[in-house]
Scaffold this motif. Structure first.
Motif, PDB file in Angstrom:
ATOM      1  N   ASP A  83      15.296 -15.214 -10.863  1.00  0.00           N
ATOM      2  CA  ASP A  83      15.064 -15.194 -12.148  1.00  0.00           C
ATOM      3  C   ASP A  83      13.566 -14.765 -12.445  1.00  0.00           C
ATOM      4  O   ASP A  83      13.669 -14.342 -13.817  1.00  0.00           O
ATOM      5  CB  ASP A  83      15.597 -16.616 -13.105  1.00  0.00           C
ATOM      6  CG  ASP A  83      15.504 -16.434 -14.022  1.00  0.00           C
ATOM      7  OD1 ASP A  83      16.052 -15.662 -15.272  1.00  0.00           O
ATOM      8  OD2 ASP A  83      14.387 -17.415 -14.720  1.00  0.00           O
TER       9      ASP A  83
ATOM     10  N   THR B 122      12.115 -11.884 -15.416  1.00  0.00           N
ATOM     11  CA  THR B 122      12.341 -12.477 -17.371  1.00  0.00           C
ATOM     12  C   THR B 122      10.500 -11.963 -17.459  1.00  0.00           C
ATOM     13  O   THR B 122       9.990 -11.089 -17.609  1.00  0.00           O
ATOM     14  CB  THR B 122      12.720 -13.693 -17.647  1.00  0.00           C
ATOM     15  OG1 THR B 122      11.979 -14.594 -15.963  1.00  0.00           O
ATOM     16  CG2 THR B 122      14.437 -13.804 -17.220  1.00  0.00           C
TER      17      THR B 122
ATOM     18  N   THR C 278      15.880 -20.761 -18.727  1.00  0.00           N
ATOM     19  CA  THR C 278      16.317 -19.133 -17.409  1.00  0.00           C
ATOM     20  C   THR C 278      16.089 -20.745 -16.541  1.00  0.00           C
ATOM     21  O   THR C 278      15.732 -21.869 -16.422  1.00  0.00           O
ATOM     22  CB  THR C 278      15.015 -18.846 -16.992  1.00  0.00           C
ATOM     23  OG1 THR C 278      13.659 -20.202 -17.270  1.00  0.00           O
ATOM     24  CG2 THR C 278      14.926 -17.796 -18.136  1.00  0.00           C
ATOM     25  N   ASP C 279      16.684 -20.437 -15.622  1.00  0.00           N
ATOM     26  CA  ASP C 279      16.777 -21.108 -13.946  1.00  0.00           C
ATOM     27  C   ASP C 279      15.019 -21.130 -13.680  1.00  0.00           C
ATOM     28  O   ASP C 279      15.572 -22.386 -12.663  1.00  0.00           O
ATOM     29  CB  ASP C 279      18.054 -21.445 -12.819  1.00  0.00           C
ATOM     30  CG  ASP C 279      17.597 -19.806 -12.758  1.00  0.00           C
ATOM     31  OD1 ASP C 279      16.079 -19.343 -12.234  1.00  0.00           O
ATOM     32  OD2 ASP C 279      18.707 -20.035 -11.849  1.00  0.00           O
TER      33      ASP C 279
ATOM     34  N   HIS D  30      18.465  -6.664 -12.888  1.00  0.00           N
ATOM     35  CA  HIS D  30      18.809  -8.711 -13.625  1.00  0.00           C
ATOM     36  C   HIS D  30      18.037  -8.487 -15.115  1.00  0.00           C
ATOM     37  O   HIS D  30      18.939  -9.045 -15.923  1.00  0.00           O
ATOM     38  CB  HIS D  30      18.559  -9.233 -13.057  1.00  0.00           C
ATOM     39  CG  HIS D  30      19.865  -9.580 -11.350  1.00  0.00           C
ATOM     40  ND1 HIS D  30      21.364  -9.621 -11.628  1.00  0.00           N
ATOM     41  CD2 HIS D  30      19.439  -9.499 -10.719  1.00  0.00           C
ATOM     42  CE1 HIS D  30      21.524  -9.948 -10.160  1.00  0.00           C
ATOM     43  NE2 HIS D  30      20.212  -9.731  -8.901  1.00  0.00           N
TER      44      HIS D  30
END
Length: 186
Positions: free
Chosen positions: A16, A20, A10-11, A92
């Motif tokens: 994000d 997540t 993941t960034d 997302h």
């Protein structure tokens, strides 16, 4: 084969992380807000149809204590915008069938947002749709406002709940793409 978050790259940005590591918490927080909003609309409907109150007198639970909540187009638009943003941001984290249902909720909320935008523009400008005496949305030309908002909330809420249930229980093909810890163990 099960995957864990530690196996995913993941960034680490806010978007994000919300989709997540914090997806479940963000979804449940959003669900609490949506259900609380639902309770207000249902309370208003009970006041009108159960208790026989007039529409101007029926203000929901919070509206009785804070009447401006019901009459403020800014507040209603703000909530519609918050819902739209949450649906966009949290999408997302969804995959497969759940993502499809979440997109349906998002599309419906986009239209609901457009209706509220139309209302706030009228409220601000003092120019009302088709010469009406108060701000009026497009569908409100056919369905009264109280019933319309119950309807809008139902048609956004239903696919959102379907998406969340499917997200918690992905099939084998979807499970491979899951990036959050929302899914129950297989």
């Amino acid at each position: 084969m099960t995957h864990t978050l530690s196996h995913r790259t993941t960034d680490g940005g806010v978007l994000d992380v919300l989709n997540t590591r914090w997806h479940r918490l963000a979804l449940y927080g959003f669900l609490v807000v949506v259900v609380a909003h639902w309770v207000e609309h249902i309370t208003q409907a009970v006041q009108i149809y159960g208790f026989g109150w007039s529409v101007p007198s029926a203000k929901g639970a919070l509206g009785l204590a804070f009447p401006w909540l019901v009459t403020s187009e800014v507040m209603h638009y703000g909530f519609a915008l918050v819902m739209l943003v949450a649906l966009v941001v949290l999408r997302h984290g969804f995959t497969g069938r759940s993502r499809t249902w979440w997109r349906v909720a998002l599309g419906l909320q986009f239209w609901h947002h457009i209706e509220h935008l139309l209302l706030i523009i009228q409220s601000t400008s003092g120019v009302y749709l088709l010469g009406k005496s108060a701000p009026t949305s497009i569908i409100q030309l056919v369905i009264p406002r109280v019933e319309l908002h119950l309807f809008y909330n139902a048609i956004v809420f239903a696919p959102m709940v379907v998406a969340m249930v499917l997200h918690r229980r992905p099939n084998a093909a979807e499970r491979v793409h899951v990036r959050c810890s929302c899914a129950v163990p297989a």
